[in-house]
Enzyme design. Structure first.
Site, PDB file in Angstrom:
ATOM      1  N   GLU A 121       8.189   1.776  -5.575  1.00 19.66           N
ATOM      2  CA  GLU A 121       8.176   1.372  -4.171  1.00 19.66           C
ATOM      3  C   GLU A 121       8.381   2.601  -3.287  1.00 19.66           C
ATOM      4  OE1 GLU A 121       7.175  -0.510  -1.879  1.00 19.66           O
ATOM      5  OE2 GLU A 121       8.405  -2.308  -2.019  1.00 19.66           O
ATOM      6  N   ASP A 122       7.815   2.556  -2.087  1.00 22.54           N
ATOM      7  CA  ASP A 122       8.010   3.671  -1.164  1.00 22.54           C
ATOM      8  C   ASP A 122       9.408   3.661  -0.561  1.00 22.54           C
ATOM      9  OD1 ASP A 122       7.499   1.393   0.354  1.00 22.54           O
ATOM     10  OD2 ASP A 122       6.025   2.328   1.661  1.00 22.54           O
ATOM     11  N   ASP A 149       4.279   3.230   6.749  1.00 26.31           N
ATOM     12  CA  ASP A 149       3.444   2.987   7.925  1.00 26.31           C
ATOM     13  C   ASP A 149       4.185   2.280   9.041  1.00 26.31           C
ATOM     14  OD1 ASP A 149       2.045  -0.191   8.039  1.00 26.31           O
ATOM     15  OD2 ASP A 149       3.461   0.374   6.470  1.00 26.31           O
ATOM     16  N   LYS A 199       0.812  -1.186   0.000  1.00 27.67           N
ATOM     17  CA  LYS A 199       0.000   0.000   0.000  1.00 27.67           C
ATOM     18  C   LYS A 199       0.860   1.257   0.000  1.00 27.67           C
ATOM     19  CE  LYS A 199      -3.327  -2.460   2.849  1.00 27.67           C
ATOM     20  NZ  LYS A 199      -3.851  -2.601   4.199  1.00 27.67           N
ATOM     21  N   GLY A 200       2.096   1.104   0.446  1.00 26.03           N
ATOM     22  CA  GLY A 200       2.946   2.260   0.690  1.00 26.03           C
ATOM     23  C   GLY A 200       3.269   3.125  -0.502  1.00 26.03           C
ATOM     24  N   LYS A 239      17.287   2.771   1.831  1.00 20.35           N
ATOM     25  CA  LYS A 239      17.972   2.612   3.123  1.00 20.35           C
ATOM     26  C   LYS A 239      19.049   1.534   2.952  1.00 20.35           C
ATOM     27  CE  LYS A 239      15.259   2.426   6.821  1.00 20.35           C
ATOM     28  NZ  LYS A 239      14.470   1.874   7.956  1.00 20.35           N
ATOM     29  N   ASP A 295      14.455  -1.404   1.874  1.00 18.59           N
ATOM     30  CA  ASP A 295      15.141  -1.645   3.139  1.00 18.59           C
ATOM     31  C   ASP A 295      16.002  -2.897   2.979  1.00 18.59           C
ATOM     32  OD1 ASP A 295      15.944  -1.710   5.778  1.00 18.59           O
ATOM     33  OD2 ASP A 295      13.934  -1.769   6.624  1.00 18.59           O
TER      34      ASP A 295
END
Length: 180
Positions: free
Chosen positions: A99-100, A159, A43-44, A131, A103
């Site tokens: 993509e948000d 989130d 959802k990001g 990141k 990681d």
């Protein structure tokens, strides 16, 4: 009310819009007359992808996937699950995975490998945040708005336990909020 849970704001809404506009201009140049398929990872990615599309001045199609490797926590489970696949046939297509945040990299490596198997023409990754300190697999984004330190950030789609996505900025979540 949500602001009391934020340790500090890293990027304002205007900062994010400026960077996203610049990325949209780059994608316009790179994909002129190619009609790429942008695949948002739900959802990001929704706020980032919606903002990004406004700044792309060439034909582009969109689709979405629901993919998870977090399952409600703050660290990746290591297992990637596709909960909703794309509806579009990607064979021969130029794909931009949106993509948000990157990681660990597991989700995007999984998607890139899957799209290669499905015979996409090209596969590029566009992310709002990268990141690198969190990486556990070898993967790099082709388009990055911001490289960020290894902090737990929320807002603008990001989130914690399905909350804070609606913040118009991106900030560092106070540790006491997610370490309860």
């Amino acid at each position: 009310m949500l602001e009391q849970d934020i340790q500090k704001i890293l990027y304002s809404e205007n900062d994010i819009i400026r960077k996203t506009k610049k990325l949209g201009e780059q994608l316009t140049k790179d994909y002129q007359e190619k009609n790429p398929l942008m695949i948002g990872v739900l959802k990001g990615s929704v706020p980032f992808m919606a903002e990004l599309m406004k700044h792309i001045d060439t034909h582009v199609e969109i689709d979405f996937m629901v993919v998870s490797s977090y399952h409600g926590g703050t660290s990746s489970s290591g297992e990637v699950k596709i909960l909703k696949d794309v509806d579009t046939n990607i064979e021969g297509r130029d794909i931009i995975i949106v993509e948000d945040i990157i990681d660990t990299g597991r989700t995007l490596k999984y998607l890139r490998d899957m799209f290669k198997y499905r015979k996409a023409n090209t596969i590029k990754i566009a992310t709002l945040f990268d990141k690198p300190e969190g990486r556990v697999v070898k993967i790099e984004a082709d388009y990055v708005c911001y490289n960020i330190p290894n902090e737990f950030i929320v807002g603008f789609g990001l989130d914690y336990a399905e909350n804070y996505r609606n913040l118009p900025y991106v900030g560092v979540l106070k540790e006491e909020v997610y370490s309860k």
